[in-house]
Scaffold this motif. Structure first.
Motif, mmCIF file in Angstrom:
data_model
loop_
_atom_site.group_PDB
_atom_site.id
_atom_site.type_symbol
_atom_site.label_atom_id
_atom_site.label_comp_id
_atom_site.label_asym_id
_atom_site.label_seq_id
_atom_site.Cartn_x
_atom_site.Cartn_y
_atom_site.Cartn_z
ATOM 1 N N LEU A 107 38.602 3.026 -10.674
ATOM 2 C CA LEU A 107 38.350 4.422 -11.020
ATOM 3 C C LEU A 107 38.337 5.318 -9.782
ATOM 4 C CD1 LEU A 107 35.659 4.190 -13.848
ATOM 5 C CD2 LEU A 107 38.058 4.854 -14.043
ATOM 6 N N ARG A 108 37.762 4.832 -8.694
ATOM 7 C CA ARG A 108 37.741 5.622 -7.458
ATOM 8 C C ARG A 108 39.153 5.822 -6.928
ATOM 9 N NH1 ARG A 108 33.252 4.396 -3.320
ATOM 10 N NH2 ARG A 108 32.148 5.574 -4.888
ATOM 11 N N ILE A 109 39.965 4.788 -6.972
ATOM 12 C CA ILE A 109 41.356 4.907 -6.526
ATOM 13 C C ILE A 109 42.104 5.885 -7.426
ATOM 14 C CG2 ILE A 109 43.560 3.671 -6.299
ATOM 15 C CD1 ILE A 109 41.869 1.212 -5.433
ATOM 16 N N ALA A 110 41.898 5.779 -8.738
ATOM 17 C CA ALA A 110 42.561 6.690 -9.678
ATOM 18 C C ALA A 110 42.135 8.134 -9.421
ATOM 19 C CB ALA A 110 42.247 6.288 -11.119
ATOM 20 N N GLY A 111 40.851 8.343 -9.195
ATOM 21 C CA GLY A 111 40.357 9.689 -8.902
ATOM 22 C C GLY A 111 40.945 10.245 -7.629
ATOM 23 N N THR A 112 41.053 9.411 -6.616
ATOM 24 C CA THR A 112 41.639 9.820 -5.344
ATOM 25 C C THR A 112 43.105 10.198 -5.515
ATOM 26 O OG1 THR A 112 40.088 8.387 -4.164
ATOM 27 C CG2 THR A 112 42.034 9.099 -2.956
ATOM 28 N N VAL A 113 43.827 9.410 -6.274
ATOM 29 C CA VAL A 113 45.237 9.714 -6.548
ATOM 30 C C VAL A 113 45.352 11.049 -7.283
ATOM 31 C CG1 VAL A 113 47.258 8.993 -7.885
ATOM 32 C CG2 VAL A 113 46.032 7.329 -6.488
ATOM 33 N N LEU A 114 44.471 11.290 -8.253
ATOM 34 C CA LEU A 114 44.504 12.551 -8.986
ATOM 35 C C LEU A 114 44.217 13.740 -8.069
ATOM 36 C CD1 LEU A 114 42.785 11.528 -12.339
ATOM 37 C CD2 LEU A 114 45.196 12.129 -11.975
ATOM 38 N N ILE A 115 43.317 13.579 -7.114
ATOM 39 C CA ILE A 115 43.031 14.648 -6.158
ATOM 40 C C ILE A 115 44.283 14.951 -5.339
ATOM 41 C CG2 ILE A 115 41.728 15.274 -4.073
ATOM 42 C CD1 ILE A 115 39.380 13.619 -5.249
ATOM 43 N N ILE A 116 44.945 13.896 -4.875
ATOM 44 C CA ILE A 116 46.157 14.096 -4.069
ATOM 45 C C ILE A 116 47.251 14.770 -4.896
ATOM 46 C CG2 ILE A 116 48.035 12.865 -2.872
ATOM 47 C CD1 ILE A 116 45.819 10.791 -2.059
ATOM 48 N N VAL A 117 47.398 14.367 -6.147
ATOM 49 C CA VAL A 117 48.383 15.002 -7.030
ATOM 50 C C VAL A 117 48.019 16.479 -7.239
ATOM 51 C CG1 VAL A 117 49.280 15.055 -9.402
ATOM 52 C CG2 VAL A 117 49.087 12.879 -8.191
ATOM 53 N N GLY A 118 46.744 16.756 -7.413
ATOM 54 C CA GLY A 118 46.295 18.140 -7.566
ATOM 55 C C GLY A 118 46.617 18.992 -6.351
ATOM 56 N N ILE A 119 46.403 18.445 -5.166
ATOM 57 C CA ILE A 119 46.749 19.167 -3.932
ATOM 58 C C ILE A 119 48.240 19.473 -3.917
ATOM 59 C CG2 ILE A 119 46.919 18.994 -1.417
ATOM 60 C CD1 ILE A 119 44.439 17.148 -1.528
ATOM 61 N N TRP A 120 49.038 18.483 -4.250
ATOM 62 C CA TRP A 120 50.479 18.667 -4.243
ATOM 63 C C TRP A 120 50.914 19.721 -5.261
ATOM 64 C CZ3 TRP A 120 54.423 17.588 -7.809
ATOM 65 C CH2 TRP A 120 55.715 17.680 -7.286
ATOM 66 N N LEU A 121 50.272 19.740 -6.426
ATOM 67 C CA LEU A 121 50.645 20.691 -7.471
ATOM 68 C C LEU A 121 50.322 22.140 -7.106
ATOM 69 C CD1 LEU A 121 49.627 18.752 -10.701
ATOM 70 C CD2 LEU A 121 51.948 19.278 -9.920
ATOM 71 N N VAL A 122 49.229 22.388 -6.372
ATOM 72 C CA VAL A 122 48.862 23.769 -6.050
ATOM 73 C C VAL A 122 49.467 24.276 -4.742
ATOM 74 C CG1 VAL A 122 46.715 23.710 -7.346
ATOM 75 C CG2 VAL A 122 46.682 23.164 -4.919
ATOM 76 N N ARG A 123 50.107 23.413 -4.003
ATOM 77 C CA ARG A 123 50.672 23.853 -2.723
ATOM 78 C C ARG A 123 51.790 24.758 -2.989
ATOM 79 N NH1 ARG A 123 55.484 21.384 -1.515
ATOM 80 N NH2 ARG A 123 55.905 19.553 -2.738
#
Length: 138
Positions: A122-138
């Motif tokens: 779950l922590r790895i999945a959450g971290t991946v989602l954060i990185i995807v979120g950063i990429w989406l708003v850039r």
């Protein structure tokens, strides 16, 4: 249930604050804004601590706790707010806030390294989602 209410209230307060700050930064330098914000918070806290009879607790805290919270205040309350306000003044609020709000990614990584907290799926999945979120708003 109380935790959820508190977290929802926190989200509303933290979510509305950048809008107010962006408006204020139109006429004020970021360092000045951090100073005004910090001064106002300090005055309010002194009043609240005085009325609740808890002001003496500030002076009886052990030196290690004082040092830890002073460092935290310096990092997040001064340097972090200063860099955040500078970015907010220069950039679009809708882009600045989500990227600044990726601090849980830093917390997750540091909690594993410094606090030796476990790595879970779950922590790895959450971290991946954060990185995807950063990429989406850039």
């Amino acid at each position: 249930m109380t935790v959820i209410i508190l977290l929802l209230l926190t989200a509303v307060l933290w979510g509305s604050s950048p809008i107010i700050e962006k408006i204020g930064l139109g006429r004020v330098d970021p360092l000045t804004a951090v100073s005004i914000r910090s001064f106002a918070i300090t005055v309010i806290l002194i009043i609240v601590l005085g009325f609740t009879g808890r002001i003496k607790e500030v002076f009886t805290a052990d030196i290690k706790s004082v040092g830890i919270f002073a460092l935290s205040g310096f990092l997040a309350g001064l340097l972090g707010m200063w860099t955040y306000f500078a970015a907010l003044k220069l950039g679009a609020t809708s882009k600045v806030v989500p990227i600044a709000a990726t601090y849980p990614l830093v917390t997750a990584v540091l909690s594993i390294i410094i606090l030796k907290e476990g790595v879970t799926v779950l922590r790895i999945a959450g971290t991946v989602l954060i990185i995807v979120g950063i990429w989406l708003v850039r």
